[in-house]
Design an enzyme around this catalytic site. Structure first.
Site, mmCIF file in Angstrom:
data_model
loop_
_atom_site.group_PDB
_atom_site.id
_atom_site.type_symbol
_atom_site.label_atom_id
_atom_site.label_comp_id
_atom_site.label_asym_id
_atom_site.label_seq_id
_atom_site.Cartn_x
_atom_site.Cartn_y
_atom_site.Cartn_z
ATOM 1 N N THR A 268 3.914 -7.910 4.844
ATOM 2 C CA THR A 268 5.200 -7.853 4.381
ATOM 3 C C THR A 268 5.603 -7.139 3.162
ATOM 4 O OG1 THR A 268 4.470 -9.544 2.729
ATOM 5 C CG2 THR A 268 5.703 -10.210 4.893
ATOM 6 N N PHE A 404 13.823 -12.872 1.270
ATOM 7 C CA PHE A 404 12.559 -13.887 1.124
ATOM 8 C C PHE A 404 12.797 -15.410 1.394
ATOM 9 C CE2 PHE A 404 12.000 -10.356 -1.945
ATOM 10 C CZ PHE A 404 10.567 -10.124 -1.776
ATOM 11 N N CYS A 411 10.005 -17.883 0.032
ATOM 12 C CA CYS A 411 8.677 -17.172 -0.244
ATOM 13 C C CYS A 411 7.889 -17.624 -1.583
ATOM 14 C CB CYS A 411 8.896 -15.634 -0.141
ATOM 15 S SG CYS A 411 7.259 -14.760 -0.412
HETATM 16 C C1 HEM Z 1 7.476 -17.353 2.979
HETATM 17 C C2 HEM Z 1 9.122 -13.173 3.042
HETATM 18 C C3 HEM Z 1 5.436 -11.566 0.166
HETATM 19 C C4 HEM Z 1 3.424 -15.969 0.840
HETATM 20 C C5 HEM Z 1 8.265 -16.437 3.221
HETATM 21 C C6 HEM Z 1 9.561 -16.402 3.799
HETATM 22 C C7 HEM Z 1 9.852 -15.091 3.923
HETATM 23 C C8 HEM Z 1 8.960 -14.232 3.129
HETATM 24 C C9 HEM Z 1 11.223 -14.590 4.506
HETATM 25 C C10 HEM Z 1 10.119 -17.448 4.488
HETATM 26 C C11 HEM Z 1 9.838 -17.594 6.023
HETATM 27 C C12 HEM Z 1 10.440 -18.679 6.712
HETATM 28 O O1 HEM Z 1 11.328 -19.349 6.170
HETATM 29 O O2 HEM Z 1 10.099 -18.957 7.967
HETATM 30 C C13 HEM Z 1 8.323 -12.153 2.177
HETATM 31 C C14 HEM Z 1 8.227 -10.748 1.886
HETATM 32 C C15 HEM Z 1 7.397 -10.463 1.191
HETATM 33 C C16 HEM Z 1 6.436 -11.462 0.926
HETATM 34 C C17 HEM Z 1 9.737 -9.970 2.437
HETATM 35 C C18 HEM Z 1 7.108 -9.145 0.723
HETATM 36 C C19 HEM Z 1 7.917 -8.150 0.473
HETATM 37 C C20 HEM Z 1 4.381 -12.534 0.186
HETATM 38 C C21 HEM Z 1 3.308 -12.586 -0.720
HETATM 39 C C22 HEM Z 1 2.685 -13.742 -0.616
HETATM 40 C C23 HEM Z 1 3.652 -14.521 0.364
HETATM 41 C C24 HEM Z 1 2.834 -11.365 -1.550
HETATM 42 C C25 HEM Z 1 1.542 -14.170 -1.200
HETATM 43 C C26 HEM Z 1 0.967 -15.323 -1.280
HETATM 44 C C27 HEM Z 1 4.310 -16.722 1.535
HETATM 45 C C28 HEM Z 1 4.046 -18.023 1.736
HETATM 46 C C29 HEM Z 1 5.326 -18.402 2.401
HETATM 47 C C30 HEM Z 1 6.272 -17.321 2.230
HETATM 48 C C31 HEM Z 1 2.712 -18.909 1.659
HETATM 49 C C32 HEM Z 1 5.601 -20.053 2.845
HETATM 50 C C33 HEM Z 1 6.200 -20.745 1.670
HETATM 51 C C34 HEM Z 1 6.493 -22.101 2.161
HETATM 52 O O3 HEM Z 1 7.014 -22.471 3.147
HETATM 53 O O4 HEM Z 1 6.088 -23.209 1.445
HETATM 54 N N1 HEM Z 1 8.169 -15.076 2.604
HETATM 55 N N2 HEM Z 1 7.090 -12.593 1.638
HETATM 56 N N3 HEM Z 1 4.703 -13.674 0.665
HETATM 57 N N4 HEM Z 1 5.484 -16.238 2.034
HETATM 58 FE FE1 HEM Z 1 6.310 -14.670 1.772
#
Ligand code: HEM
Length: 467
Positions: A268, A404, A411
């Site tokens: 991402t 995010f 996120c």
């Molecule tokens: C969830 C985007 C970077 C870990 C999400 C979701 C999005 C997203 C859209 C929600 C997904 C959904 O609703 O199905 C992004 C973008 C990033 C990024 C655009 C970078 C530009 C990161 C980083 C981590 C991370 C660096 C490091 C740990 C997670 C986790 C979730 C998540 C663990 C699930 C959270 C939960 O449901 O409790 N991300 N992310 N992401 N992201 Fe990111």
């Protein structure tokens, strides 16, 4: 009286697979084209089930109402009895709640500030490797930024070094991850009976998962054998107690969380960085403006965490990039199972969405809504993302910018990704004059589970002597 949700006519057995596999190689592109034809809410039939597709800021805002709609975890691991990391667990899974409570503080902005030195360590490796390449060699941006983001998430959260800049090829973990993305992408649009026949593909998928799991397990076992005092995310998971139950996290869950961070945390961010670079180079006046800001704030001294808040144009560049090409291109939801009415309505009662419908939100399409951004909705104009402008737009259209995700499933890594992206972009702009390898490069999108620019090459000329 509710109306029928519009959509293309479906064929027996195939549903709308032909429209979605229209030969362009990009499912997201096909979905967006259907949106242009049928409007911001339409239905298609995939693998025997109805999908409701969403493509406007107003409808995205409706989808953020957690009383009516909740996340559907991605297809990837559904149906398996493997422990689920935060990303893939359902809202009801107690492992999600425990992980969320233990991990949220570890990824809060102040904890992420403490990771700045490790982030800079890896960013320096990228800068040195590009300086060595010099202007004679072209650089495949996405590959190098993927090395950077993988090494950064691993070092910052588990004090583990993949050392990707010391090898020419991509790390085997990345290779396995990309292979599973591809398999799952291929499977996503196949009818159920075809999926059942793809035994070999499924076995291959399992093999890749097992490999990624082994990488995570080795890291945990190594830490247990060689404990450190370091307050990293891995130690938080090994020793931290759930504030609600007082329990510690199981080892198999720690491994699932780690592979989740490695996967969710690097593809991402490398996509965001690559698109930002492409946008700056395709719009040279924005490149100049960003570089001038970096020069004014940093001069030739090394960047510190306190500089980040002063790079306001760069911040706007990243926001605008995340608007135009959100690297997580779809969000998947369904009607909150706690709703007892059998369906919920959107657009003030105009359309009904039923419990067994799957909702696919085309985040990019929603974020490029002309109702919000006018005729220039698809153009790269960072100025509209300065805080004062951004806050006004978000107050009027809360669904205008959601790269995010939203609500309790938003996120967890957002502060991490943002700090890393600001740091890396600032260091690149400070260290090099960057040019497109092909001055006529037109942005092409490559899609796995995330999106990134395809075939995007640059050349760099060092601006100052590097120590
Ligand atoms: C969830 C985007 C970077 C870990 C999400 C979701 C999005 C997203 C859209 C929600 C997904 C959904 O609703 O199905 C992004 C973008 C990033 C990024 C655009 C970078 C530009 C990161 C980083 C981590 C991370 C660096 C490091 C740990 C997670 C986790 C979730 C998540 C663990 C699930 C959270 C939960 O449901 O409790 N991300 N992310 N992401 N992201 Fe990111």
């Amino acid at each position: 009286m509710a109306e029928d949700i519009p959509g293309p006519r479906k064929l027996p057995l195939l549903g709308n697979l032909l429209e979605l596999n229209d030969g362009t190689g990009s499912i997201i592109g096909s979905f967006e084209r259907l949106c242009d034809a049928y409007g911001p809410i339409y239905q298609v039939s995939i693998a025997g089930s109805r999908r409701v597709i969403i493509g406007s800021a107003d409808l995205l805002e409706e989808m953020t109402d957690e009383k009516r709609f909740v996340k559907v975890p991605p297809e990837v691991r559904r149906g398996s009895d493997r422990p689920k990391g935060l990303f893939t667990a359902t809202n009801e899974d107690p492992d999600w709640a425990q992980g969320h409570r233990i991990l949220m503080p570890a990824f809060a902005p102040l904890s992420v500030h403490d990771m700045f030195a490790d982030m800079k360590d890896i960013a320096n490796q990228l800068i040195l490797s590009w300086a060595r390449k010099g202007p004679e060699n072209r650089i495949l941006v996405t590959d190098d930024l993927t090395k950077l983001t993988l090494d950064t998430i691993a070092l910052c959260t588990m004090s583990y070094r993949f050392n990707s800049f010391y090898t020419e090829s991509l790390n085997p973990f990345v290779e396995a991850m990309m292979a599973t993305f591809k398999i799952n992408n291929d499977l996503a649009t196949k009818p159920a009976f075809v999926k059942k026949l793809m035994v070999k593909k499924m076995a291959e998928n399992e093999k890749h998962f097992a490999f990624m799991n082994k990488v995570g397990l080795d890291i945990v076992e190594n830490r247990r054998a060689n404990p450190t005092e370091k307050k990293d995310v891995l130690n938080t998971m090994i020793y931290g107690k759930d504030p609600k139950t007082g329990h510690v996290m199981r080892d198999d869950l720690i491994v699932a969380q780690m592979t989740t961070f490695l996967i969710a945390g690097h593809e991402t961010t490398s996509g965001l960085l690559s698109f930002a670079m492409a946008n700056l180079l395709k719009n040279p006046h924005t490149y100049l403006k960003a570089q001038q800001e970096v020069d004014a704030v940093l001069g030739s001294r090394t960047i510190e965490v306190t500089d980040i808040k002063n790079l306001k144009y760069l911040n706007a560049v990243l926001r605008e990039t995340a608007r135009l090409t959100p690297t997580v291109p779809f969000l998947q939801k369904h009607v909150n199972p706690q709703d007892t009415t059998g369906f919920v309505t959107v657009e003030r009662g105009r359309y009904r969405i039923k419990h067994d419908d799957q909702i696919i939100i085309l985040v990019g399409k929603c974020q490029r809504d002309p109702k919000v951004w006018g005729e220039t909705a698809c153009e790269f104009i960072p100025e509209r993302m300065y805080d004062e402008n951004f806050d006004k737009v978000m107050a009027a259209y809360p669904g205008a910018w959601k790269p995010f995700g939203n609500g309790k499933r938003a996120c967890i890594g957002r502060p991490f990704a943002w700090q890393e992206s600001m740091l890396v972009m600032a260091m690149i702009l400070q260290s090099f004059d960057v040019k497109l390898d092909d001055p006529n490069y037109e942005l092409k999108i490559k899609q796995s589970l995330t999106i990134k620019p395809d075939d995007f090459y640059i050349r760099v000329t060092p601006r100052k002597r590097l120590d």
